[in-house]
Each structure stands twice: as C-alpha cells, then as structure tokens.
Scaffold this motif. Structure first.
Motif, PDB file in Angstrom:
ATOM      1  N   LEU B 251       0.838  -1.133  -0.089  1.00 16.94           N
ATOM      2  CA  LEU B 251      -0.090   0.021   0.479  1.00 16.94           C
ATOM      3  C   LEU B 251       1.082   0.869   0.112  1.00 16.94           C
ATOM      4  CD1 LEU B 251      -3.192  -1.132   2.967  1.00 16.94           C
ATOM      5  CD2 LEU B 251      -2.953  -0.330   0.343  1.00 16.94           C
ATOM      6  N   ALA B 252       2.106   1.297   0.877  1.00 19.10           N
ATOM      7  CA  ALA B 252       2.727   2.730   1.153  1.00 19.10           C
ATOM      8  C   ALA B 252       3.608   2.690  -0.275  1.00 19.10           C
ATOM      9  CB  ALA B 252       3.409   2.260   2.356  1.00 19.10           C
ATOM     10  N   LEU B 253       4.379   1.652  -0.680  1.00 14.69           N
ATOM     11  CA  LEU B 253       4.990   1.534  -2.056  1.00 14.69           C
ATOM     12  C   LEU B 253       4.622   1.826  -3.327  1.00 14.69           C
ATOM     13  CD1 LEU B 253       6.644   1.410  -0.155  1.00 14.69           C
ATOM     14  CD2 LEU B 253       7.640  -0.678  -0.928  1.00 14.69           C
ATOM     15  N   LYS B 254       3.383   0.886  -3.279  1.00 12.95           N
ATOM     16  CA  LYS B 254       2.387   0.728  -5.161  1.00 12.95           C
ATOM     17  C   LYS B 254       1.573   2.097  -5.262  1.00 12.95           C
ATOM     18  CE  LYS B 254       2.726  -2.886  -7.084  1.00 12.95           C
ATOM     19  NZ  LYS B 254       3.716  -3.811  -7.538  1.00 12.95           N
ATOM     20  N   GLU B 255       0.574   1.897  -3.896  1.00 15.14           N
ATOM     21  CA  GLU B 255      -0.639   2.596  -4.042  1.00 15.14           C
ATOM     22  C   GLU B 255      -0.206   4.541  -3.300  1.00 15.14           C
ATOM     23  OE1 GLU B 255      -3.104   1.215  -4.792  1.00 15.14           O
ATOM     24  OE2 GLU B 255      -1.994  -0.405  -5.295  1.00 15.14           O
ATOM     25  N   ASN B 256       1.406   3.921  -3.241  1.00 11.98           N
ATOM     26  CA  ASN B 256       1.228   5.873  -1.892  1.00 11.98           C
ATOM     27  C   ASN B 256       0.315   6.191  -1.040  1.00 11.98           C
ATOM     28  OD1 ASN B 256       3.257   7.642  -1.334  1.00 11.98           O
ATOM     29  ND2 ASN B 256       3.040   8.720  -3.625  1.00 11.98           N
ATOM     30  N   PHE B 257       0.081   4.994  -0.642  1.00 12.32           N
ATOM     31  CA  PHE B 257      -1.955   5.765   0.380  1.00 12.32           C
ATOM     32  C   PHE B 257      -0.537   6.524   1.879  1.00 12.32           C
ATOM     33  CE2 PHE B 257      -4.521   3.236   3.375  1.00 12.32           C
ATOM     34  CZ  PHE B 257      -5.448   4.205   2.997  1.00 12.32           C
ATOM     35  N   ARG B 258      -1.012   6.970   2.207  1.00 13.64           N
ATOM     36  CA  ARG B 258      -0.180   7.597   2.937  1.00 13.64           C
ATOM     37  C   ARG B 258      -0.697   7.103   4.507  1.00 13.64           C
ATOM     38  NH1 ARG B 258       5.054   9.956   1.414  1.00 13.64           N
ATOM     39  NH2 ARG B 258       4.461  10.703  -0.864  1.00 13.64           N
ATOM     40  N   PRO B 259      -2.168   7.584   4.127  1.00 15.18           N
ATOM     41  CA  PRO B 259      -2.385   6.979   6.002  1.00 15.18           C
ATOM     42  C   PRO B 259      -1.509   5.492   6.470  1.00 15.18           C
ATOM     43  CG  PRO B 259      -4.029   7.178   5.060  1.00 15.18           C
ATOM     44  CD  PRO B 259      -3.083   6.849   3.912  1.00 15.18           C
ATOM     45  N   LEU B 260      -1.260   4.334   5.815  1.00 20.56           N
ATOM     46  CA  LEU B 260      -0.663   3.393   6.519  1.00 20.56           C
ATOM     47  C   LEU B 260       0.527   3.119   6.014  1.00 20.56           C
ATOM     48  CD1 LEU B 260      -2.824   0.688   5.626  1.00 20.56           C
ATOM     49  CD2 LEU B 260      -2.448   1.765   7.474  1.00 20.56           C
ATOM     50  N   GLY B 261       1.255   4.597   5.840  1.00 20.21           N
ATOM     51  CA  GLY B 261       2.879   4.694   5.400  1.00 20.21           C
ATOM     52  C   GLY B 261       3.792   5.212   6.843  1.00 20.21           C
ATOM     53  N   TYR B 262       3.517   4.112   7.655  1.00 17.11           N
ATOM     54  CA  TYR B 262       4.603   4.236   8.720  1.00 17.11           C
ATOM     55  C   TYR B 262       5.008   2.396   9.088  1.00 17.11           C
ATOM     56  CZ  TYR B 262       1.382   8.400   8.785  1.00 17.11           C
ATOM     57  OH  TYR B 262       0.673   9.698   8.971  1.00 17.11           O
ATOM     58  N   PRO B 263       6.424   2.855   9.904  1.00 25.42           N
ATOM     59  CA  PRO B 263       6.799   1.587  10.180  1.00 25.42           C
ATOM     60  C   PRO B 263       5.582   0.717  11.008  1.00 25.42           C
ATOM     61  CG  PRO B 263       8.430   3.565  10.746  1.00 25.42           C
ATOM     62  CD  PRO B 263       7.034   3.299  10.771  1.00 25.42           C
ATOM     63  N   VAL B 264       5.899  -0.947  11.072  1.00 27.33           N
ATOM     64  CA  VAL B 264       4.953  -1.286  12.152  1.00 27.33           C
ATOM     65  C   VAL B 264       5.807  -2.468  12.684  1.00 27.33           C
ATOM     66  CG1 VAL B 264       4.068  -3.823  11.065  1.00 27.33           C
ATOM     67  CG2 VAL B 264       4.333  -2.272   9.879  1.00 27.33           C
ATOM     68  N   ILE B 265       5.553  -2.402  13.532  1.00 29.73           N
ATOM     69  CA  ILE B 265       6.186  -2.921  15.691  1.00 29.73           C
ATOM     70  C   ILE B 265       5.700  -4.440  15.360  1.00 29.73           C
ATOM     71  CG2 ILE B 265       3.992  -1.533  17.086  1.00 29.73           C
ATOM     72  CD1 ILE B 265       6.613  -1.410  18.830  1.00 29.73           C
ATOM     73  N   THR B 266       6.289  -4.970  15.916  1.00 25.52           N
ATOM     74  CA  THR B 266       5.460  -6.534  15.952  1.00 25.52           C
ATOM     75  C   THR B 266       5.964  -7.083  17.826  1.00 25.52           C
ATOM     76  OG1 THR B 266       7.490  -7.712  14.705  1.00 25.52           O
ATOM     77  CG2 THR B 266       5.486  -6.982  13.886  1.00 25.52           C
ATOM     78  N   PHE B 267       5.041  -8.016  18.029  1.00 24.60           N
ATOM     79  CA  PHE B 267       5.994  -8.723  19.077  1.00 24.60           C
ATOM     80  C   PHE B 267       5.262 -10.264  18.920  1.00 24.60           C
ATOM     81  CE2 PHE B 267       3.584  -4.903  19.967  1.00 24.60           C
ATOM     82  CZ  PHE B 267       4.505  -4.083  21.477  1.00 24.60           C
ATOM     83  N   PRO B 268       6.624 -10.665  18.449  1.00 19.01           N
ATOM     84  CA  PRO B 268       6.763 -12.363  17.642  1.00 19.01           C
ATOM     85  C   PRO B 268       7.160 -13.507  19.532  1.00 19.01           C
ATOM     86  CG  PRO B 268       8.287 -11.505  18.046  1.00 19.01           C
ATOM     87  CD  PRO B 268       7.739 -10.235  17.822  1.00 19.01           C
ATOM     88  N   GLY B 269       6.383 -13.518  20.170  1.00 10.97           N
ATOM     89  CA  GLY B 269       6.178 -13.903  21.578  1.00 10.97           C
ATOM     90  C   GLY B 269       5.230 -13.553  21.536  1.00 10.97           C
TER      91      GLY B 269
END
Lengths: 322, 447, 644
Positions: B251-269
């Motif tokens: 979404l960020a790269l191909k659609e240049n969708f700004r509302p979701l153009g942020y880094p993602v935090i994850t908690f794999p555990g």
C-alpha cells in the motif's frame, strides 16, 4: 475507511513436478510427491492458488557420515548406521521425500562401487514407500559412475537424480531419460545460470515436468541473502511468464546450515553465540523457513526436531483460513 | 512515481557547468534518481523543478526516529518490496520486552545483561536496539519506577508499552532528554494518547485489529497533530503477519497510501502456539519495522541479528564470500594450497572443482573486494601484495609448512612479484580455468 | 493430379511437374542446380529466384523483404508450384549482394563538401614579396610579416630553426616563397604558426591515425583537396606485450615497459607511413598535421604518459585532453614542425576513438535516439541524441578482430568472411576475401560461423561443440572440441581451419559483454532497446557484417534490420573529419565534455546482464523472437515451450 488490499495480477504459474511413481504409474511407491503449481508469491493465498505445500526432504546417507556434527549424530543415534533404518526414521519424522546422498568412498576407505549403490538403493526403496532422490557425492566422474546404476536399479520409480551441474549434466540426464526419472539442476546462485542449465537439460529432451531447479543457497550468515534474492527473482520471473524459471525449487538448508561453525562447533566459540544445541537447531530452521518465504518448494533438512518444527510453520502458512 | 535520470535531466539547466561537482547535468540527474545526490547541490535549478522533484522524492514510509540517552535508532524510508531491487534502507529494530511487574533489581539485572550483549559477525558489532517496558502493573508509579530503573542501565532507545495516558505520562516523566516510542493509541483512547504524544513531542504507535481501522486512526491522529507514528496491526501468527505486513508495504510503496505509510511494530512472542524465533525471522525478511522479543536468549538472538544483517546488506555489492583459508576434503600439512578471489562465483567454481577431485586441499580466498580473478587483477585488487598480505593475515604458513602456493593461471604475470613478497615460498602457476584443476593437481602435485 | 509447366530462365528449360512441388525440386528435374547452402531450410536466402506469374505459394519469405516479394522474388526451397510459371535464376553473385547488409568501407569518400579556405587551418600559400633594396630596407622577418598580413595573418609563431634559415629560403624562392602554416588560436584571431618556407609549390598533407588496442589504421590525406590518398592498417606492435589494455598498462609499469610500448606503436605507425609513402610517392616532409585518436590507454602509451592510474580505482587518467606537440618531439616522420594532436577523450575507458566515432557516425547530429557502438578489444558505446549522451565501456576482448581465436585473422585477403552450414550434413560453404584459398577467419566470418553452428545444432546454446554429430567436422583437437571449417587441402596454409570450443567461449564473452553494455546503458537512462531508432556500429569485423547473423548470436538486439548500420572504422573516419575541418574538430571537443560516463563496475547490474547474455542468443530467448523461430524449426518440440 475501507482499505483496498493491493493484489498483484500474475500471468503465469510455477510448473508442477511429481516425484515418485506408484504401482499404477509403473513404480512401487506408496505415495508420490507433487510440488509447484502456485500462481502467486509464497502463501499470498488472496492473489493466487497454492495446490501444493512446500515439501520437506530428509537427507540420509548410504553409510554413517564421518564429518557430521556430533549434535546430529547424537540425535540420529543408531539409525545413521543403516540407510534402511534411516529412511524409515525419516519417514517417521514426517519427511515427504527421502534424499539419499551417496558417498565417494565406503567406510573402509575404498571407492564406492556400482554394486554397493544398487544394494543401497534397493534397500531404501524396500524400506520406505516415500518417493526418493539419489544424488552422488558431487565429484563429476564418481557421480556419473554411481548415478547410472542407481537409475537402473530404480527403473520407473521417478527418482530425483542429482546433481546436474553445468559442467556435468549429460550422463545424469541421459540416465533419467532412459529410466523415467527426474533430475536436480543445480547452479551457483545466479538467476541466469539457473535458467541456462534448465534450458540445456531440456534441450537434451528431458521434459520440464521432470526438472527440479536448485539455485543453491548459503546458510544463515554465509550468503543466505544471495540465495534468498536469487530465488525471489526466479519466482517473480516465473510468475510473470518466463518459462524457463518456472521449475519448482529445491534447496538444501540442512547441508548448508550444518557445515558452518555455528552448528558444527560447541567449544571455543564466543559466549554470545548462546547454547550450542539451540543455536544449531535455529541455524537450520531459520535458514529453511527464510528460504521457504523466498519460494523454495522442497527444503532438505537433517535434524529430526527441525523436520517437525518446520512442518508446523508450513502448515500454518498453508492454511488459507486466516 | 520515481523519476528516471532522463526525466530529471530535462528539469535541470543542461549547461554542464560542473558547479554540482558532477561532470555533466545528466550525471547529476542520474545520481538524483538513485537518491545518491541532493538537489540543493545545483545552484541553478529552477523553482518549478524543485517542486516537481520534491514531490517525486518524498519517502512512502515515513522515517521514525527514537533516541535513548545516547543511542539513536531509525526505521522507515523503505522504497522497495524486494531486497534485490535496492538495499533495504534502515535495519528493522530488535527490542527486548520487560514487564514492570519485576522488581527494580531484577529489571536492572536483566537490562544490564541484555544491554551488554554484543556479538561480532564478520567484523560487524551486533547488539539489541533497545528495550520495551510494559506497564503490566497498571500503576503509573510502579511503571515510572520501572522505566527509571531500565534507563539507569541502558542508554539505548526505549518503547513505553503504556496503554493509558496516565501510564504513558508516568513513563515519560521518568526519562529525560530521550525520545521513546509510545504504545499505543487505539480506537478507545486515541484522543488522549495523541494529546500526550503531542505535548511531549513523541512518536506514537497506533493499534487496531484491521487495516481499515488502522487507516482511520492514523488519519485522525495526524489531524490531531501527531505525525511520527508506528503501526501495530495486531498480528496473529505466521500467515497473518505475512499477509498484513505485505499489504502494508505494498500500500505504501505501490499505491503511495499515506495513512498506512509508517513502520510496523510486532511482538512475535505474543501469539501462542507460534515459535517466536521463526516468526521474528519471517518479520525480518518480510517487512517488520520494530520487532519486540520476549526472551533474551543469545542462541536465538545471534541467529536473528545475523539474519537481519544478511537481509539488509546491499544487494548490488558483488556476491562475496568471506576471505580466509578454507579447508576442502579435510586437508593436512602436505595438501596443496591454492589461492583465488572472494567473488562468490569464482570461489564456487574453484571450490567445487577442488572438492570434485576428492583430494584434500587448502584454498586461500583473498580479499579482492568481491571481484573475479581477472577483474580484480585488472583493478589492482588481486596482486602480489594482496596475496602476501592475506597469507600473513590468515596464518597460512602455519598450516602449510611446504610453503608452496598455486596461483591462478590468469595472473601468471604476478608470480615474480609474489616471489619477492613471499621470499621463502615457491610460487606455482596453476591452470587458467577451474575446470582444469583436477588434471593440474594430478600432474603437478605428487606428494 | 494436375501438372504445370515450369520454364527456367536464362537457360530456357521447361519441365512439367505436379502441383505442390518445390521450385528447387523442379529445377533439379530440369537438370539445373540452385545453390542451397543451408540445405533447403529457408534460412540463407541464397536460393532466391524471380517468379513470373502468380502460380506459386510461398511457405516462407523469411529472407525476403516485402519489396522483394512484390518484385517476384521467392525462395526456391520454400515455394511450391501451383500453376504454370516462368522462373528466372539470378546469378549467384547478385543474390549474395542483395542479402548482405552493411556498407563497403573500401573507398574513403569525402565526408562533407570540403572548403579548405573556411575549414582547414593548415595551408600552403604563396607570398609575393618585394625584394629588399637600399630604399626598402625592412628586415627579412618584417618583410615576411607584411606579406602574411595580406593573407589575414597578423600574429605569427616562428620556430627558431625556421628563423635561422629564413633569409636563405626567401632568397632561394626569389621572394616568391610558398609558406606552410597552421592557423591557431581563436577563429579570426589571425594567429598562425609557420612551419615551412619553400621555393616550390606543394600540397600540404595530413595523417589521421587511429591507434586501436589491436589494430592501428592510418589515412594519408591531401589537405588541399581533402581526399584520402592512401590508407593502411596493421596489428598494433604492442600486441606482443599483451592483448588487452590492462596487460599493456601492467607491462608499462615494469622497468622499461612504458618506453618499449611507446616505441612499438611508433614503429607500427612508421611501418604504415612507409607503406602509404611507397604507394603514393609523397614526400614525408609535406605532412604538416597529424591527428591521432585511440582509447585513453593507447593515447597515454603513444605520448609516453604513465597509464597505471587508469586501471586503479577511481580510474583517473593523466589527461583526457592534451595540447598539441611537434612531430619532432613525438618521433613521427612528418615535417619536424608538424603539429601532432590527440583528440580528447571522456574518461579512462572512453577515449578519443569514441568521441571521434560519435562524430563520424552522425550521432552528434541525430535527433532520434541512437546507439553508437565501437566493437573493438574494448566495447565502448554511446547512447543518446544531439542533446545528451551517456557512454560506457566494457571489456570485450579482441575476438571480433580475429585475435585470441586460433584461426582468427584481420579482415584482409584470405580471410573467410562469411560461412553457411548445411543443416543436415553440416558441410560448410564459405566466402573468402579476395576469392582465393582461405588463411583464417575474420570478425564477420566468425559472427556468421557462430550463428550457423548454432542454428544447425553444431554448438548448443551454452556454446559447446556437439561431438555427437555424425560428421568428421566435429572432433576433439589439441584445444578440446572443435569444428573444422576448411580441410587442410582447401587452405592457403595447408592446415585445417577450425573453430574451437575455447574460441566460441571467447566470442561468447565478447558478444555478451557488448550486449550487456548497451542493455545496461539503455536501462541507466530508463529507455528500452526497442526505443532505439538507430544502431550505428563501428569496428573492424570485415567488409560486411550480416545483421541477421549478428542477431542470431545475440551480438545485436532483435530489431528491424533497417535500424542497423555498419560503419567500419568510425574512429579513423572521425579523425579524418576533424583533420579536414576545424569545425568538426571543435564538435569533438564539445562532445567530449558533454558525454556522461557510466561506470559499469559500480554495481552488479552489468554482471547480471552479462551472464544473461552468455548464452545463444541469450538466456531469455523471448528477447530474440526471430531467432527463436529459426531455432524452433531446427529443433525438437521440447524447446517450443520456451518461446510461448
């Protein structure tokens, strides 16, 4: 706000390849293994179909290996003494394919012989109903000498024969043609070389449905990124219609991960490397799962625990329910 | 869409004046297209061109910066989906989560141990990027004290896992002169959390179950005046992570969708029945931004940090193998010693041939900056000096007392110089092509 | 079944044949032989005949243009008879002419209408001076200057040796001297450098020299008429010290190496000069201008500049643009005061040969997107239009110049320049420059041979000789597997002429490097190969290069043939143009400053493109649809998949 999930429109799919033949198909296998057929990047179920999950091959040897990590030999115990037992153990671990690697020399140091190879192949075929792969020790002359009798012994079983390399593929391909087998086409981490060898093998008359592509990988920390990217590029090319990249891919994280210091050595290494056994297991698993994400269709493993561990990941990723 | 060099060139003055320190306007334009030059270096560019070029170069994934009392951490600015296209830009972060339910001493001990973790991987120093402190107690005071305790033992950036404004404030107050990431605003508390973040001038995580809700929230929070955001798309397991993170990146790269153009935090555990190490590895390869682990286990951490290093290397660098002395077929002191370069394909073809002979041998892989034998020689990276240096660096003399070294036939010309550099060695000229190694060894190496 | 009457001309023989018979077969029945070098596969086009009447069906017209078909041409091996017709079999020679693309470089013509008065800075003019007297006691030099002012020369440079002999010479000429001078400085500045004063009239001469890594070419030019009086080419004498520029650079750094290399190229130039001097009988002292082009390394070695920094990062040459020196200083056997000038280069691996080529190929004036390639030991290329240009260089090796190939040779008498191979018997037919017995194979012959071996299956797509063919032509020789092009009893040397597997590998590397070069160059500015309207190709392959063959081996992209033009040695031609005209010379200067150099070794995109191209014709056959079609015809069903 309704976010539209972007989907890629791919125009082609990975070729299906089936290893092994049941009695109806002229062999004696209880089941066969089909890989490939997917029409999107790995596990993106929402933009393509995935008729076959990635499969696990377990490597066995014609005799107990001299140079394997003690961690592996401990885990295998006495099954490593006998290829038939080993094959059965691999089946019990959950293998989809028995990957039999022949040694250049016998335990007493004499060169391996065609007679011995026939006996071992027969033993393994009798011990398991799984499809099998038989590959040589990786020395052109010896490979050719040993693979031909193996191909004859397993006539009609649709065995995966290997390893075809650019410098040495003709004899193995001829054996596959003569005895209805498949081949593993291995090239050193380069998109073009992968394609080229597939083309040359295909030009000899072996149908593409009987070629597995092995683009080669490095282990975690030892060049995995190159293997990873070459596989990603091959898969992207396959999905956009480049015919000669559409072979399903087989890679060997087991052999790669278990030959590096992190797995092989327990003493005299930095403390920051952590517990030896856990580290070694992680090394093989993470190499394998990372490559599965870049498009591997068959990964070859060695450690029994990791077969189960990777199996769970594949099953989770392959369930289209989420 | 990114502009090509030629498109940018058309916006430049085309005078080849060299004031930008590039030889031609087109050379400068191509560097701009590759994002390796700054438009400001051209003193003659028109306002119109500036506007057009700025639009084309805004990063689709906003950069997020965290600061500890000393360390800094950046994530975001990614421009590609696949690492072969261009280097993944900012390494994803690996953080360790700790709960404020631990006593201050326990916290300090754990933080001190994890903070001191360093491991060397081919000369690169690997370590944790920071810590996430979770307000499990729900008590601002306890949380504040825990944050203070952690901050006492680490200077690295922190993430404050504090779901209410009070908790977040308590955490913020326990710190000074740093820039932690706040976690998290959701559909219920976003206004208050945004207020806290805005007042403190800190980045804020936004959490939601679906991407739709997530996009709604980021829009509102941005309007409320907080622009530096991270996303928590509430992941559950391997497949959910792969699907959501792939969609976010696309979404960020191909659609240049700004509302979701942020880094993602994850908690794999956080997901039960999932192997945290494997999920973390997946997220390193597939679009994770800040990966928060629950356990400090060097045997896993080492593997993950190495994987991250691998995935984030520059794919345009020639494929190299580690320089060094390689053992093939279990060599001993009588085995032949060959030297080649560290370009992977060169190495593979030589190593495979040697392996294929079945004969034990030593292979000295010289540091030729990843070039093949001829290219490296042409560029002066594989000369007598370099080989002699690597012979010393890797203590080759100890392993091969026979002091004979076989050089590739293509560089036969350096044998004289190598004799000077390695006076007590015998220089043998090997075959030009790897395929002839077997016959060469058969006839030339009889010991 | 219906029968039809077919009449063959000019023999005027008629046969009756059933419907559906091939013209070739009908000709055989009439007792006539139509040459079919490719074995009747419709590949070579040599069996083209002219059909009168509409009574035929053309299965394939792959070798014919639509104008050809319009004119009645048909391939005898691909055309079936369906009604009464008359067939004219043209002379073989005429057929050959028609199918060869490319243009002759044998005769050098004036590149543009030549007006020495406005273009040529080197001139010889007669002065009509008043003899001195007691009343007119102006000194000799003053008298000369006064005379020169009538030619518009207001300011002169007078070398000391000339001043020393000034008085004698003026008097010998009885005050009517012929002055050789070169206008220097800004145009219209009136500055001139005097070089000679003579009692006799003569035409000033000039030399245009291209110093190639492998071949040195020299034009002797009459600067008054502009015509090339004679030209000659020879292998560069430096070859003994290494085949490529890198080897030369390395050699130059050792001991006396630089001096030796510098002397060697001078010897080669001397040899060429002697050759043209003998042919034309000119006086070497009448040569007043020498213009030299060559790659940056060759220019360095010629001038005696240390070239070492060219090969080391960041690849910086001592000088891309050098001032003129005198023939005396540089040891060129022209007039000692003649100026010797080197055209400017762009970078370490893009030299004056390319800027000269950009001029002579016409790229500098092109409005359409144009690619100019100079296929030499280094493959250099320029992509662009009159407004912008990008350039790069890749190491191709000397294979296409005939060097580094066992039986390779330059494109001179005795060189096999074109080969056809029968698809069933694998028997070759070849054409030799000069028509006699062959001595070797030149670049165009190698291209044609490779293509033929490939399409007939004698080498596989990886370039390996197929030893399983049932012909003594494939065998294992001293250098491994090889193909015999000519048996010993057919050759000038009395030895077999062969192409070995190693030769094929060298040729593959050369063509792959060039393909990868222009592929990456086009990509670097975001254009596709199909966007390129003109491919201008320079190089010393031979008289003709068959475009189709060059496409079949993947040297050129699979585009309409009319986009390609072979220009021969573009470097010497550009040098010749700059020698004639100061305007052309300053164009070269300008071009050299505006070209953007792309360093291919900066990342691995070139390597990737290179390995992709290291296959016949390319790993990705879909980039070569016309080749795929021919290949598919000659090979089994397995490969058909590939082209879908």
């Amino acid at each position: 706000m309704a976010v539209e999930i972007p989907k890629e429109k791919w125009t082609a799919q990975v070729r299906k390849v089936t290893i092994g033949a049941t009695s109806e198909e002229g062999g004696t296998r209880a089941k066969t293994l089909t890989v490939g057929g997917e029409s999107a990047l790995p596990f993106l179920h929402y933009e393509g179909s995935f008729p076959n999950k990635p499969a696990l091959a377990v490597e066995i040897r014609d005799r107990k290996p001299d140079d394997w990590s003690p961690l592996l030999l401990d885990a295998l115990g006495e099954t490593a003494e006998d290829p038939a037992k080993w094959a059965q153990a691999a089946e019990a671990m959950g293998a989809d394919l028995i990957y039999l690697v022949l040694s250049a020399a016998t335990a007493d140091g004499n060169p391996n012989t065609p007679e011995n190879v026939r006996a071992v192949v027969r033993k393994v075929l009798d011990a398991t109903g799984l499809p099998i792969a038989v590959v040589g020790p990786g020395q052109a002359e010896i490979d050719n000498e040993l693979i031909v009798p193996a191909a004859e012994e397993a006539d009609g079983e649709r065995v995966l024969l290997g390893v075809c390399e650019e410098k040495n593929y003709r004899t193995i391909v001829a054996a596959a043609l003569a005895h209805n087998h498949l081949v593993q086409s291995k090239t050193p981490m380069d998109v073009n070389l992968s394609k080229q060898l597939v083309i040359l093998i295909n030009d000899m008359g072996l149908p593409l449905e009987r070629i597995m592509m092995d683009p080669t990988t490095g282990a975690l920390g030892y060049g995995i990124e190159y293997g990873y990217s070459v596989m990603e590029r091959l898969r992207l090319a396959a999905l956009t219609g480049d015919k000669m990249t559409q072979q399903p891919m087989i890679v060997d994280p087991g052999a790669e991960a278990w030959k590096v210091k992190e797995s092989k050595v327990g003493e005299g290494v930095p403390e920051a490397w952590g517990d030896w056994n856990r580290r070694a297991l992680n090394w093989e698993t993470l190499t394998a799962t990372t490559l599965i994400h870049s498009g591997a269709n068959i990964v070859i493993l060695r450690h029994p625990e990791n077969v189960a561990r990777v199996r769970k990941v594949i099953d989770d990723l392959s369930s289209a329910t989420t | 869409m990114a502009l090509t060099g030629l498109e940018i060139y058309k916006l430049l003055p085309q005078t080849n004046c060299k004031d930008c320190n590039y030889p031609t306007c087109l050379a400068f334009a191509m560097k701009l297209a590759a994002k390796q030059a700054d438009l400001a270096d051209c003193p003659h560019v028109s306002e119109e061109a500036k506007t057009k070029l700025a639009e084309a170069s805004a990063p689709p994934i906003r950069l997020l910066e965290l600061k500890g009392s000393e360390g800094e951490f950046q994530v975001g600015n990614e421009t590609v989906l696949f690492r072969h296209e261009k280097t993944f830009f900012n390494r994803c972060g690996v953080f360790l989560r700790l709960q404020d339910s631990l006593s201050a001493d326990e916290l300090k001990e754990k933080v001190a141990e994890a903070d001191a973790y360093h491991v060397d991987y081919v000369g690169i120093d690997l370590y944790l990027d920071g810590f996430a402190i979770e307000a499990a107690s729900g008590d601002p005071k306890t949380f504040g004290a825990a944050v203070a305790a952690v901050a006492e033992k680490t200077k690295r950036p922190l993430i404050l896992l504090a779901a209410t404004p009070d908790l977040a404030k308590a955490g913020i107050e326990a710190l000074d002169e740093t820039r932690p990431l706040l976690y998290a605003a959701d559909a219920d508390n976003w206004e208050a959390m945004a207020q806290v973040a805005k007042e403190a001038g800190l980045p804020l995580t936004v959490r939601a179950e679906t991407l739709d809700e997530l996009a709604d929230l980021t829009g509102k929070i941005k309007e409320a005046g907080v622009e530096d955001l991270a996303l928590d798309p509430s992941l559950s397991g391997y497949l959910d992570s792969l699907h959501k993170l792939t969609s976010l990146r696309r979404l960020a790269l191909k659609e240049n969708f700004r509302p979701l153009g942020y880094p993602v935090i994850t908690f794999p555990g956080s997901t039960e029945s999932v192997d945290a190490a494997i999920l973390a590895a997946e997220q390193i390869a597939k679009y994770g931004g800040l990966i928060v682990l629950d356990e400090f286990d060097p045997s896993t951490l080492y593997a993950l940090l190495v994987l991250r290093e691998n995935i984030y290397t520059n794919p345009q660098k020639p494929i190299q193998v580690q320089p060094g002395l390689y053992e093939i077929n279990d060599p001993d002191e009588n085995s032949p010693l060959m030297v080649t370069t560290n370009f992977s394909i060169t190495y593979f073809s030589v190593a495979n041939e040697v392996e294929g002979t079945g004969r034990p041998a030593w292979l000295l892989v010289a540091d030729a900056e990843g070039m093949s034998v001829l290219t490296a020689w042409a560029a002066g990276k594989f000369d007598a000096e370099r080989i002699a240096k690597d012979v010393k660096t890797f203590n080759v003399a100890d392993k091969v007392p026979h002091h004979k070294i076989i050089i590739p036939g293509h560089v036969a010309v350096i044998s004289g110089e190598l004799e000077e550099e390695l006076p007590d060695w015998e220089i043998m000229v090997g075959p030009r092509e790897a395929v002839d190694i077997a016959s060469y060894l058969k006839s030339m190496w009889t010991t | 079944m219906a029968t039809h009457s077919v009449t063959f001309q000019p023999e005027d023989k008629t046969v009756d044949v059933p419907t559906g018979m091939l013209i070739a077969e009908a000709a055989r029945q009439a007792g006539l032989e139509i040459l079919q070098p490719c074995g009747g596969q419709g590949r070579c086009g040599r069996c083209a005949v002219i059909v009168e009447g509409a009574g035929v069906r053309r299965r394939s017209t792959i070798r014919l243009s639509s104008e050809d078909v319009e004119a009645g041409y048909a391939l005898a091996c691909q055309t079936v008879i369906e009604d009464d017709i008359t067939v004219t079999i043209p002379e073989q020679e005429r057929v050959e002419r028609r199918i060869v693309t490319g243009r002759s470089v044998r005769k050098v013509e004036l590149p543009f209408p030549y007006d020495p008065a406005t273009m040529q800075p080197v001139r010889v003019s007669q002065l009509h001076l008043h003899p001195p007297s007691l009343d007119d006691n102006v000194d000799d030099l003053g008298r000369l200057k006064h005379g020169l002012s009538e030619l518009g020369i207001s300011d002169i440079e007078l070398p000391l040796p000339l001043l020393r002999s000034l008085g004698d010479k003026l008097r010998q000429a009885d005050w009517q001297p012929w002055i050789a001078f070169e206008m220097i400085g800004e145009e219209g500045s009136g500055r001139a450098r005097l070089m000679e004063i003579s009692a006799q009239a003569f035409d000033p001469l000039g030399l245009a020299i291209d110093i190639g890594t492998t071949t040195v070419t020299l034009y002797l030019v009459n600067l008054t008429s502009g015509e090339v009086l004679s030209s000659a080419a020879e292998y560069n004498g430096q070859i003994a010290f290494g085949e490529d520029v890198i080897s030369r650079i390395v050699y130059a750094t050792k001991g006396d190496g630089l001096h030796q290399l510098s002397a060697r190229v001078r010897e080669t130039i001397h040899e060429l000069l002697t050759r043209v001097q003998k042919r034309t009988g000119i006086v070497q002292e009448h040569i007043f201008k020498v213009l030299v082009a060559g790659n940056t390394t060759m220019i360095h070695l010629f001038l005696g500049l240390p070239p070492e920094t060219i090969r080391l990062t960041p690849y910086i040459p001592a000088a891309n643009r050098v001032p003129p020196y005198s023939a005396n200083e540089l040891g060129i056997e022209a007039h000692p005061l003649a100026s010797v000038e080197c055209l400017p280069g762009v970078a370490s691996y893009v030299g004056a040969d390319i800027t000269a080529g950009a001029l002579s190929s016409g790229l500098v004036d092109s409005e359409d997107l144009t690619l100019f390639i100079d296929v030499g030991t280094n493959g250099e290329m320029v992509l662009g239009t009159r407004d912008w240009m990008v350039t790069c260089a890749c190491s191709a090796g000397p294979a296409f110049e005939g060097a580094g190939v066992v039986d390779g040779m330059r494109a001179t008498k005795g060189a096999i320049e074109e080969v056809w191979i029968h698809s069933d018997t694998h028997e070759p037919t070849y054409r030799v420059i000069g028509g006699g017995k062959p001595r070797g194979i030149c670049g165009s012959g190698l291209i044609s041979l490779m293509a033929e071996l490939f399409v007939t299956g004698a080498i596989d797509r990886g370039g390996r000789v197929n030893l399983s063919l049932d012909t003594p032509r494939v065998r294992t020789g001293n250098h491994g597997p090889e193909f015999v092009v000519a048996w010993a009893d057919e050759t000038e040397t009395g030895k077999d002429i062969v192409l070995t597997n190693v030769d094929v590998e060298n040729l593959m590397r050369a063509k792959a490097a060039i393909y990868a070069g222009y592929h990456v160059l086009a990509r670097s500015v975001g254009v596709g190969l199909e966007d390129i309207q003109q491919f201008l190709i320079g190089g010393s392959f031979g008289q003709y290069v068959n475009v189709e063959k060059a496409i079949q081996i993947g040297l050129l992209p699979d585009l309409p043939w009319d986009r390609f033009e072979f220009l021969g040695n573009t470097s010497v031609r550009g040098t010749y143009m700059a020698l004639l005209s100061r305007q052309a010379h300053s164009r070269v200067d300008k071009v050299s400053q505006g070209m953007t150099y792309i360093e291919l070794s900066a990342d691995n995109t070139f390597f990737d493109a290179f390995t992709g191209a290291l296959f016949m014709p390319h790993t990705d056959m879909s980039r070569f649809p016309s080749v795929a079609k021919i290949w598919q015809d000659g090979n089994g069903d397995e490969v058909q998949d590939e082209q879908k």
